[in-house]
Design a protein around this motif. Structure first.
Motif, PDB file in Angstrom:
ATOM      1  N   HIS A 203      15.355   0.727  11.414  1.00  0.00           N
ATOM      2  CA  HIS A 203      14.218   0.608  12.192  1.00  0.00           C
ATOM      3  C   HIS A 203      14.360   2.096  13.110  1.00  0.00           C
ATOM      4  O   HIS A 203      15.274   2.555  13.516  1.00  0.00           O
ATOM      5  N   THR A 204      13.040   2.596  12.786  1.00  0.00           N
ATOM      6  CA  THR A 204      13.233   3.912  13.799  1.00  0.00           C
ATOM      7  C   THR A 204      11.658   3.948  14.498  1.00  0.00           C
ATOM      8  O   THR A 204      10.864   2.999  14.229  1.00  0.00           O
ATOM      9  N   HIS A 205      11.766   5.167  15.007  1.00  0.00           N
ATOM     10  CA  HIS A 205      10.265   5.275  15.954  1.00  0.00           C
ATOM     11  C   HIS A 205       9.604   6.773  15.264  1.00  0.00           C
ATOM     12  O   HIS A 205      10.477   7.491  14.963  1.00  0.00           O
ATOM     13  N   ALA A 206       8.309   6.764  15.440  1.00  0.00           N
ATOM     14  CA  ALA A 206       7.641   8.022  15.077  1.00  0.00           C
ATOM     15  C   ALA A 206       7.516   9.211  15.997  1.00  0.00           C
ATOM     16  O   ALA A 206       7.098  10.018  15.842  1.00  0.00           O
ATOM     17  N   PHE A 233      -1.312   0.059  16.055  1.00  0.00           N
ATOM     18  CA  PHE A 233      -0.424   0.257  16.946  1.00  0.00           C
ATOM     19  C   PHE A 233       0.705   0.897  16.673  1.00  0.00           C
ATOM     20  O   PHE A 233       2.044   0.859  16.609  1.00  0.00           O
ATOM     21  N   ALA A 234       0.438   2.144  15.632  1.00  0.00           N
ATOM     22  CA  ALA A 234       1.399   2.768  14.928  1.00  0.00           C
ATOM     23  C   ALA A 234       1.387   4.036  15.512  1.00  0.00           C
ATOM     24  O   ALA A 234       0.538   4.584  16.263  1.00  0.00           O
ATOM     25  N   GLY A 235       2.490   4.987  15.288  1.00  0.00           N
ATOM     26  CA  GLY A 235       2.712   6.295  15.576  1.00  0.00           C
ATOM     27  C   GLY A 235       3.189   6.565  16.966  1.00  0.00           C
ATOM     28  O   GLY A 235       3.182   5.764  18.017  1.00  0.00           O
ATOM     29  N   GLY A 236       3.414   7.925  17.117  1.00  0.00           N
ATOM     30  CA  GLY A 236       3.978   7.968  18.699  1.00  0.00           C
ATOM     31  C   GLY A 236       5.270   7.407  19.108  1.00  0.00           C
ATOM     32  O   GLY A 236       6.244   7.473  17.986  1.00  0.00           O
ATOM     33  N   THR A 237       5.330   6.840  20.015  1.00  0.00           N
ATOM     34  CA  THR A 237       6.513   6.107  20.412  1.00  0.00           C
ATOM     35  C   THR A 237       6.905   4.818  19.783  1.00  0.00           C
ATOM     36  O   THR A 237       7.682   3.962  19.993  1.00  0.00           O
ATOM     37  N   SER A 238       5.715   4.336  18.823  1.00  0.00           N
ATOM     38  CA  SER A 238       5.910   2.923  18.104  1.00  0.00           C
ATOM     39  C   SER A 238       6.437   3.482  16.740  1.00  0.00           C
ATOM     40  O   SER A 238       7.288   4.714  16.584  1.00  0.00           O
ATOM     41  N   GLN A 239       6.490   2.657  15.790  1.00  0.00           N
ATOM     42  CA  GLN A 239       6.904   2.802  14.451  1.00  0.00           C
ATOM     43  C   GLN A 239       5.978   3.490  13.619  1.00  0.00           C
ATOM     44  O   GLN A 239       4.598   3.588  14.227  1.00  0.00           O
ATOM     45  N   PRO A 240       5.953   4.098  12.195  1.00  0.00           N
ATOM     46  CA  PRO A 240       5.335   4.626  11.450  1.00  0.00           C
ATOM     47  C   PRO A 240       4.136   3.555  10.889  1.00  0.00           C
ATOM     48  O   PRO A 240       4.631   2.308  11.075  1.00  0.00           O
ATOM     49  N   ALA A 241       3.108   3.815  10.489  1.00  0.00           N
ATOM     50  CA  ALA A 241       2.083   2.898  10.272  1.00  0.00           C
ATOM     51  C   ALA A 241       2.433   2.176   8.913  1.00  0.00           C
ATOM     52  O   ALA A 241       2.973   2.661   7.763  1.00  0.00           O
ATOM     53  N   THR A 242       2.203   0.990   8.748  1.00  0.00           N
ATOM     54  CA  THR A 242       2.609   0.207   7.553  1.00  0.00           C
ATOM     55  C   THR A 242       1.801   0.375   6.509  1.00  0.00           C
ATOM     56  O   THR A 242       2.590   0.598   5.309  1.00  0.00           O
ATOM     57  N   GLU A 243       0.552   0.591   6.615  1.00  0.00           N
ATOM     58  CA  GLU A 243      -0.312   0.740   5.276  1.00  0.00           C
ATOM     59  C   GLU A 243       0.353   2.233   4.625  1.00  0.00           C
ATOM     60  O   GLU A 243       0.515   2.289   3.616  1.00  0.00           O
ATOM     61  N   SER A 244       0.353   3.246   5.540  1.00  0.00           N
ATOM     62  CA  SER A 244       0.597   4.474   4.906  1.00  0.00           C
ATOM     63  C   SER A 244       2.140   4.651   4.338  1.00  0.00           C
ATOM     64  O   SER A 244       2.218   5.045   3.336  1.00  0.00           O
ATOM     65  N   VAL A 245       3.155   4.193   4.948  1.00  0.00           N
ATOM     66  CA  VAL A 245       4.529   3.942   4.360  1.00  0.00           C
ATOM     67  C   VAL A 245       4.322   3.166   3.020  1.00  0.00           C
ATOM     68  O   VAL A 245       5.061   3.685   2.192  1.00  0.00           O
ATOM     69  N   ALA A 246       3.703   1.939   3.179  1.00  0.00           N
ATOM     70  CA  ALA A 246       3.766   1.276   1.809  1.00  0.00           C
ATOM     71  C   ALA A 246       2.855   1.752   0.764  1.00  0.00           C
ATOM     72  O   ALA A 246       3.467   1.802  -0.442  1.00  0.00           O
ATOM     73  N   ILE A 247       2.090   2.582   0.907  1.00  0.00           N
ATOM     74  CA  ILE A 247       1.186   3.593  -0.132  1.00  0.00           C
ATOM     75  C   ILE A 247       2.189   4.385  -0.714  1.00  0.00           C
ATOM     76  O   ILE A 247       2.255   4.713  -1.856  1.00  0.00           O
ATOM     77  N   ALA A 248       2.682   5.299   0.077  1.00  0.00           N
ATOM     78  CA  ALA A 248       3.649   6.389  -0.283  1.00  0.00           C
ATOM     79  C   ALA A 248       4.793   5.503  -1.263  1.00  0.00           C
ATOM     80  O   ALA A 248       5.309   6.279  -2.084  1.00  0.00           O
TER      81      ALA A 248
END
Length: 463
Positions: A203-206, A233-248
């Motif tokens: 678990h990390t934050h962006a 609701f991703a980025g900044g003080t939240s988590q990385p984006a689900t879609e972007s990480v999944a595609i990568a």
């Protein structure tokens, strides 16, 4: 192909990090069936600051939120975050309160209880671990990740082994500040996977701008699950984006198990909700910023913004850099506690007082005194005798598990709220947040209907 699974955080940490947990249950219910079929490992949707926010700001029953979400989600695991012996509050509770709260959480629909301690004192996790397993839940113990001269890879590997020996069903590396770098993440995950045979989640934050690189490296090292938030609701003080990480990761040879068409539908649903909060002023654009100072000062992004806000209110914004520089000094004095709730707020307040008063430890909050006395648990590194004397004089410091000093609390609490509580869940609500719960239960019973909903601002919980 290698497998990597996703825990979706939009219902808890994603919205907690960006809009201070102000999303009502009514915003969640229409999309839950789609989320249930999207292929997530789990939905993190309860615990953390959600319980407090339901009562304080939303006039909702947090237990009813859990039951309503469970009714809609049939396939995917529901997950909550628990602060060990602090439960969802900011102090230690007696074992009977902790055990009963965990039991009722599982009974009402929680599958996975992620439990952490701000000091990584495993003694403060023991009751929650035992209660989760007795209730038939899955207990995931979380390492509060931080950096200091003592927080080495060896330290965290040993901690993971201690947690496994204590009965954990899985382990989470909880990087609340977003300071886990890619190369350290790779080494840490590799070493833990070599040492213990349990599922490992990261678990990390962006906040600091490196989270996507870190997720790629921990996936390559063998992490089983990662935490992400839908892009709305991703980025900044939240988590990385689900879609972007999944595609990568999909393009790097990983099977994510996600149905990307449904994931896209989830984003389309939450986008206008995000825009509404932005228009209402609850989504401050600053929380979406990248803040590399997180890596320099080892301070979570939410803590940075809270410090600036406090200084601005007092007309002392010119002291910002001075207070930031004081935070790591205070942290070192106090034995390098991880900066997570409640220690993040405590260390930040002490740094603020040191700078404003012009003399270090001239003013000391009672919470810091209790911490030095050992009432929160064992500090990661020893606190020097000089600092102890400066803060608590010659007062004795306890070495036992703090909760061993707390007598059972439920009988007295039950008696206090008997007029309004209709269930054990109501009683537990009162145990954690007495004033807010009494006001809520009073309104529910059409008693004290003239008491307004609380609108007191509180610091963002950094967990």
């Amino acid at each position: 192909m290698k497998n990597i699974r996703f825990t979706e955080t939009v219902l808890r940490d994603g919205q907690q990090s960006l809009i201070a947990t102000r999303m009502p249950t009514s915003d969640m219910l229409p999309i839950l069936k789609t989320m249930d079929k999207a292929g997530y490992h789990a939905l993190e949707m309860w615990g953390g600051a959600t319980f407090d926010a339901c009562l304080r700001y939303l006039d909702e029953d947090p237990w009813e939120r859990l039951r309503a979400i469970r009714k809609e989600v049939k396939q995917t695991k529901l997950q909550m975050l628990l602060r060990g012996q602090n439960l969802l509050g900011y102090k230690n509770y007696a074992d009977d309160v902790v055990s009963e709260f965990v039991q009722k959480s599982v009974e009402n629909g929680i599958d996975i209880v992620r439990v952490f301690d701000a000091l990584n004192d495993v003694r403060n996790l023991e009751t929650a671990i035992r209660a989760t397993k007795q209730a038939g839940g899955h207990c995931q113990t979380a390492i509060s990740y931080t950096t200091s001269q003592i927080h080495t890879v060896d330290y965290f590997v040993d901690l993971a082994k201690t947690m496994a020996d204590a009965g954990a069903d899985s382990i989470c590396i909880k990087d609340m500040a977003g300071v886990l770098t890619p190369h350290v993440g790779y080494e840490l995950v590799s070493r833990i996977k070599d040492t213990i045979d349990l599922p490992l989640e990261v678990h990390t934050h962006a906040t600091s701008g490196i989270s996507e690189m870190t997720y790629l490296k921990v996936a390559e090292a063998g992490a089983d699950i990662i935490d992400t938030a839908i892009s709305s609701f991703a980025g900044g003080t939240s988590q990385p984006a689900t879609e972007s990480v999944a595609i990568a990761l999909d393009g790097s040879g990983f099977d994510t198990g996600l149905d990307m068409a449904r994931v896209s539908e989830i984003a389309e649903y939450f986008n206008p909700i995000r825009d509404r909060f932005r228009n209402e002023g609850l989504l401050n654009p600053k929380v979406k910023d990248i803040e590399p100072k997180t890596l320099i000062y080892q301070v979570p992004g939410g803590m940075l913004s809270n410090l600036l806000s406090q200084l601005t209110e007092q007309g002392l914004q010119d002291k910002y850099e001075e207070v930031l520089a004081e935070v790591p000094k205070v942290r070192a004095d106090l034995g390098y506690p991880p900066l997570v709730t409640p220690l993040s707020q405590m260390v930040g307040t002490q740094a603020l007082m040191n700078v404003i008063s012009g003399e270090r430890y001239k003013l000391v909050p009672s919470e810091i005194k209790d911490y030095v006395k050992g009432l929160y648990g064992q500090s990661p590194a020893p606190i020097s005798e000089d600092i102890k004397t400066l803060i608590v004089g010659d007062t004795d410091v306890i070495t036992v598990r703090p909760a061993d000093l707390i007598a059972p609390q439920l009988p007295a609490i039950s008696k206090e709220i008997a007029q309004y509580a209709k269930s054990t869940e109501d009683t537990l609500m009162y145990a954690l947040f007495p004033q807010q719960a009494k006001d809520y239960l009073g309104r529910r019973e059409d008693r004290f209907y003239d008491i307004p909903i609380q609108e007191v601002e509180v610091s963002i919980a950094l967990d």
